[in-house]
Design a protein around this motif. Structure first.
Motif, PDB file in Angstrom:
ATOM      1  N   GLU A 160       7.271 -13.388  14.007  1.00  0.00           N
ATOM      2  CA  GLU A 160       8.555 -13.565  13.394  1.00  0.00           C
ATOM      3  C   GLU A 160       9.287 -12.096  13.720  1.00  0.00           C
ATOM      4  OE1 GLU A 160      11.633 -14.658   9.968  1.00  0.00           O
ATOM      5  OE2 GLU A 160       9.808 -15.664   9.953  1.00  0.00           O
ATOM      6  N   ILE A 161      10.349 -11.948  14.328  1.00  0.00           N
ATOM      7  CA  ILE A 161      10.891 -10.469  14.734  1.00  0.00           C
ATOM      8  C   ILE A 161      12.464 -10.538  14.255  1.00  0.00           C
ATOM      9  CG2 ILE A 161       9.126  -9.469  16.289  1.00  0.00           C
ATOM     10  CD1 ILE A 161      11.294 -10.346  18.501  1.00  0.00           C
ATOM     11  N   GLY A 162      12.863 -11.447  13.773  1.00  0.00           N
ATOM     12  CA  GLY A 162      14.299 -11.247  13.234  1.00  0.00           C
ATOM     13  C   GLY A 162      14.993 -12.618  13.187  1.00  0.00           C
ATOM     14  N   MET A 163      16.354 -12.543  12.955  1.00  0.00           N
ATOM     15  CA  MET A 163      17.129 -13.769  12.598  1.00  0.00           C
ATOM     16  C   MET A 163      18.247 -13.833  13.221  1.00  0.00           C
ATOM     17  SD  MET A 163      15.392 -15.595  10.352  1.00  0.00           S
ATOM     18  CE  MET A 163      16.563 -16.678   9.734  1.00  0.00           C
ATOM     19  N   ASP A 164      18.714 -15.196  13.715  1.00  0.00           N
ATOM     20  CA  ASP A 164      19.979 -15.472  14.365  1.00  0.00           C
ATOM     21  C   ASP A 164      20.589 -16.612  13.442  1.00  0.00           C
ATOM     22  OD1 ASP A 164      21.647 -15.465  16.324  1.00  0.00           O
ATOM     23  OD2 ASP A 164      20.468 -16.733  17.842  1.00  0.00           O
ATOM     24  N   LYS A 165      21.793 -16.972  14.119  1.00  0.00           N
ATOM     25  CA  LYS A 165      22.496 -18.045  13.504  1.00  0.00           C
ATOM     26  C   LYS A 165      23.170 -18.690  14.726  1.00  0.00           C
ATOM     27  CE  LYS A 165      25.769 -17.242  10.721  1.00  0.00           C
ATOM     28  NZ  LYS A 165      26.502 -16.659   9.549  1.00  0.00           N
ATOM     29  N   LEU A 166      23.414 -19.998  14.602  1.00  0.00           N
ATOM     30  CA  LEU A 166      24.417 -20.697  15.225  1.00  0.00           C
ATOM     31  C   LEU A 166      25.694 -20.688  15.098  1.00  0.00           C
ATOM     32  CD1 LEU A 166      21.888 -23.887  16.005  1.00  0.00           C
ATOM     33  CD2 LEU A 166      22.303 -22.220  17.446  1.00  0.00           C
ATOM     34  N   VAL A 167      26.556 -20.585  15.973  1.00  0.00           N
ATOM     35  CA  VAL A 167      27.910 -20.545  15.677  1.00  0.00           C
ATOM     36  C   VAL A 167      28.707 -21.294  16.856  1.00  0.00           C
ATOM     37  CG1 VAL A 167      28.018 -18.283  14.512  1.00  0.00           C
ATOM     38  CG2 VAL A 167      28.068 -18.389  16.881  1.00  0.00           C
ATOM     39  N   LEU A 168      29.835 -21.610  16.136  1.00  0.00           N
ATOM     40  CA  LEU A 168      30.985 -22.287  17.230  1.00  0.00           C
ATOM     41  C   LEU A 168      31.565 -21.207  18.060  1.00  0.00           C
ATOM     42  CD1 LEU A 168      32.283 -25.109  18.083  1.00  0.00           C
ATOM     43  CD2 LEU A 168      33.987 -24.295  16.407  1.00  0.00           C
ATOM     44  N   ILE A 169      31.824 -21.273  19.330  1.00  0.00           N
ATOM     45  CA  ILE A 169      32.434 -20.561  20.142  1.00  0.00           C
ATOM     46  C   ILE A 169      33.703 -21.292  20.786  1.00  0.00           C
ATOM     47  CG2 ILE A 169      30.927 -18.702  20.591  1.00  0.00           C
ATOM     48  CD1 ILE A 169      30.619 -20.055  23.382  1.00  0.00           C
ATOM     49  N   VAL A 170      34.750 -20.817  20.895  1.00  0.00           N
ATOM     50  CA  VAL A 170      36.031 -21.726  21.447  1.00  0.00           C
ATOM     51  C   VAL A 170      36.797 -20.693  22.181  1.00  0.00           C
ATOM     52  CG1 VAL A 170      36.014 -23.054  19.139  1.00  0.00           C
ATOM     53  CG2 VAL A 170      37.493 -20.776  19.358  1.00  0.00           C
ATOM     54  N   PRO A 171      37.608 -21.239  23.026  1.00  0.00           N
ATOM     55  CA  PRO A 171      38.743 -20.187  23.510  1.00  0.00           C
ATOM     56  C   PRO A 171      39.525 -19.364  22.566  1.00  0.00           C
ATOM     57  CG  PRO A 171      38.735 -22.377  24.821  1.00  0.00           C
ATOM     58  CD  PRO A 171      38.114 -22.415  23.256  1.00  0.00           C
ATOM     59  N   PRO A 172      40.211 -18.207  22.857  1.00  0.00           N
ATOM     60  CA  PRO A 172      40.930 -17.542  21.592  1.00  0.00           C
ATOM     61  C   PRO A 172      42.041 -18.360  21.314  1.00  0.00           C
ATOM     62  CG  PRO A 172      40.254 -16.097  23.696  1.00  0.00           C
ATOM     63  CD  PRO A 172      39.912 -17.466  24.074  1.00  0.00           C
ATOM     64  N   ASN A 173      42.752 -18.898  21.937  1.00  0.00           N
ATOM     65  CA  ASN A 173      43.665 -19.914  21.731  1.00  0.00           C
ATOM     66  C   ASN A 173      43.754 -21.211  21.131  1.00  0.00           C
ATOM     67  OD1 ASN A 173      43.256 -20.895  24.352  1.00  0.00           O
ATOM     68  ND2 ASN A 173      45.130 -20.817  25.387  1.00  0.00           N
ATOM     69  N   HIS A 174      42.422 -21.489  21.077  1.00  0.00           N
ATOM     70  CA  HIS A 174      42.137 -22.762  20.439  1.00  0.00           C
ATOM     71  C   HIS A 174      42.480 -23.068  19.208  1.00  0.00           C
ATOM     72  CE1 HIS A 174      39.261 -26.405  19.788  1.00  0.00           C
ATOM     73  NE2 HIS A 174      39.258 -26.457  20.889  1.00  0.00           N
ATOM     74  N   PRO A 175      42.668 -24.345  18.922  1.00  0.00           N
ATOM     75  CA  PRO A 175      42.966 -24.687  17.430  1.00  0.00           C
ATOM     76  C   PRO A 175      42.136 -24.276  16.406  1.00  0.00           C
ATOM     77  CG  PRO A 175      43.581 -26.721  18.900  1.00  0.00           C
ATOM     78  CD  PRO A 175      42.901 -25.427  19.767  1.00  0.00           C
ATOM     79  N   LEU A 176      40.836 -24.230  16.739  1.00  0.00           N
ATOM     80  CA  LEU A 176      39.908 -24.041  15.795  1.00  0.00           C
ATOM     81  C   LEU A 176      39.771 -22.625  15.622  1.00  0.00           C
ATOM     82  CD1 LEU A 176      36.941 -26.696  16.538  1.00  0.00           C
ATOM     83  CD2 LEU A 176      38.962 -26.685  14.579  1.00  0.00           C
ATOM     84  N   ALA A 177      40.312 -21.662  16.665  1.00  0.00           N
ATOM     85  CA  ALA A 177      40.176 -20.339  16.525  1.00  0.00           C
ATOM     86  C   ALA A 177      40.410 -19.663  15.269  1.00  0.00           C
ATOM     87  CB  ALA A 177      40.791 -19.691  17.652  1.00  0.00           C
ATOM     88  N   ASP A 178      41.631 -20.025  14.476  1.00  0.00           N
ATOM     89  CA  ASP A 178      42.118 -19.384  13.340  1.00  0.00           C
ATOM     90  C   ASP A 178      42.092 -20.368  12.235  1.00  0.00           C
ATOM     91  OD1 ASP A 178      42.980 -17.117  14.477  1.00  0.00           O
ATOM     92  OD2 ASP A 178      44.385 -18.035  15.635  1.00  0.00           O
ATOM     93  N   LYS A 179      41.282 -21.589  12.437  1.00  0.00           N
ATOM     94  CA  LYS A 179      41.122 -22.145  11.231  1.00  0.00           C
ATOM     95  C   LYS A 179      40.146 -21.798  10.356  1.00  0.00           C
ATOM     96  CE  LYS A 179      39.474 -27.236  10.101  1.00  0.00           C
ATOM     97  NZ  LYS A 179      40.825 -27.734   9.367  1.00  0.00           N
ATOM     98  N   GLU A 180      40.655 -21.542   8.924  1.00  0.00           N
ATOM     99  CA  GLU A 180      39.837 -20.878   7.916  1.00  0.00           C
ATOM    100  C   GLU A 180      38.437 -21.696   7.545  1.00  0.00           C
ATOM    101  OE1 GLU A 180      39.215 -18.085   5.140  1.00  0.00           O
ATOM    102  OE2 GLU A 180      40.901 -18.365   6.517  1.00  0.00           O
ATOM    103  N   ILE A 181      38.044 -22.834   7.676  1.00  0.00           N
ATOM    104  CA  ILE A 181      36.989 -23.690   7.388  1.00  0.00           C
ATOM    105  C   ILE A 181      36.841 -24.631   8.373  1.00  0.00           C
ATOM    106  CG2 ILE A 181      35.549 -24.800   5.950  1.00  0.00           C
ATOM    107  CD1 ILE A 181      36.925 -23.774   3.397  1.00  0.00           C
ATOM    108  N   VAL A 182      35.784 -24.451   9.363  1.00  0.00           N
ATOM    109  CA  VAL A 182      35.326 -25.590  10.226  1.00  0.00           C
ATOM    110  C   VAL A 182      34.392 -26.215   9.736  1.00  0.00           C
ATOM    111  CG1 VAL A 182      34.694 -25.673  12.741  1.00  0.00           C
ATOM    112  CG2 VAL A 182      36.222 -23.726  12.131  1.00  0.00           C
ATOM    113  N   MET A 183      34.567 -27.592  10.193  1.00  0.00           N
ATOM    114  CA  MET A 183      33.200 -28.322   9.686  1.00  0.00           C
ATOM    115  C   MET A 183      32.749 -29.088  10.988  1.00  0.00           C
ATOM    116  SD  MET A 183      33.175 -28.212   6.468  1.00  0.00           S
ATOM    117  CE  MET A 183      32.289 -29.351   5.504  1.00  0.00           C
ATOM    118  N   LEU A 184      31.535 -29.820  11.017  1.00  0.00           N
ATOM    119  CA  LEU A 184      31.218 -30.382  12.050  1.00  0.00           C
ATOM    120  C   LEU A 184      31.984 -31.446  12.558  1.00  0.00           C
ATOM    121  CD1 LEU A 184      27.364 -30.849  11.170  1.00  0.00           C
ATOM    122  CD2 LEU A 184      28.270 -29.599  13.237  1.00  0.00           C
TER     123      LEU A 184
END
Length: 313
Positions: A160-184
């Motif tokens: 083991e050499i490090g840690m990563d995390k899974l994140v959501l990527i969206v277009p800059p103008n997407h409704p989720l782009a500025d949502k404070e809390i994103v759920m599945l």
């Protein structure tokens, strides 16, 4: 004992399902193929192939022998390549997408430290990277996920050499782009751009969803793409959203192609691994390279992960 070329003949017959096709591929007579197969069966003390008018098929014993022979030949090829490169003239590092922003830095550092060594990098899906190490195609691999069969392999050295995390990527103008809390449940409302199963990112995502009580099939997967760049471009162009590796996409976020969001109820952390073979690590020179790579990789990945913690809300 049985000759190595006889074992290769058995593999060819198993692959083609025909003595005649195997003979043509190997450039020998059908009678020679038959003689060699008989010798292999005598060595194993069992009938390995069922002969019929429609060709040959593996018996249950033959299926076991096939796996054994594949492993033996792979180990021999690995040792052959290791011996040929014992002077340390060339290093080939395979990297999954998690290493895309790190592996070329490692290549530069290696060249500076060992100017006499030809250091090459190949980008592949994580699972193909590991299989390539086992085949002897690559000396080392840097991957973000590893299959259980590889993790438990007695041939592989895994660190083991490090840690990563899974994140959501969206277009800059997407409704989720500025949502404070994103759920599945928010993600499930939009088309998802997924990578193929060749990638460790996809394996990690399926594990993370399962740990979070969600099935991969619950996602609205609209497109399956062949590489990370296609995934980023598809999201940037508004075709959907994606759950992917932060370390792999942070540069795309920095230049404004996408926005990155945490998913609050997703078990997002995943490990990053360095992979080689135990046989290779017995070489003092290869071990020296491996120690240099893992030491620098830890520092580089830690830097990216810190960026992840600070930049992703």
């Amino acid at each position: 004992m049985v000759r190595v070329d006889f074992l290769k003949t058995f593999l060819t017959v198993a692959k083609t399902g025909s003595f005649k096709k195997a003979a043509k591929e190997l450039g020998i007579s059908v009678s020679s193929v038959s003689f060699q197969i008989n010798a292999v069966e005598e060595f194993y003390g069992a009938t390995l192939l069922k002969r019929g008018v429609d060709g040959v098929k593996l018996t249950d014993e033959g299926k076991i022998a096939l796996k054994n022979i594949e492993s033996v030949l792979s180990s021999l090829e690995e040792a052959k390549k290791l011996i040929a490169n014992i002077g340390g003239g060339k290093i080939v590092i395979a990297s999954g997408m998690v290493g895309i922003n790190v592996v070329f830095n490692i290549q530069t550092l290696l060249k500076a430290k060992y100017p006499e060594v030809d250091v090459r990098v190949e980008l592949r899906g994580a699972h193909e990277c590991v299989r390539g190490v086992m085949r002897g195609d690559y000396d080392f691999a840097i991957v973000g996920d590893i299959l259980e069969e590889h993790l438990n392999s007695d041939r592989l050295y895994v660190e083991e050499i490090g840690m990563d995390k899974l994140v959501l990527i969206v277009p800059p103008n997407h409704p989720l782009a500025d949502k404070e809390i994103v759920m599945l449940r928010d993600v499930m409302e939009y088309p998802v751009i997924s990578l193929t199963d060749y990638y460790g990112i996809t394996t990690s995502l399926k594990k993370a969803l399962k740990s979070s009580g969600v099935s991969f099939d619950d996602l609205n997967v609209a497109y399956v793409v062949e590489d990370l760049f296609s995934q980023i471009n598809s999201v940037s162009n508004g075709l959907g959203v994606a759950i992917t590796s932060y370390i792999a996409v942070c540069k795309a976020c920095e230049i404004g192609l996408i926005k990155i969001r945490d998913i609050k109820d997703l078990e997002s952390e995943r490990k990053i691994f360095f992979v080689s073979t135990k046989l290779s690590m017995e070489s003092k020179r290869i071990r020296e390279y491996a120690d240099f790579i893992t030491r620098n990789a830890r520092t580089l990945f830690a830097t990216f992960y810190e960026q992840c913690l600070h930049e992703v809300r």
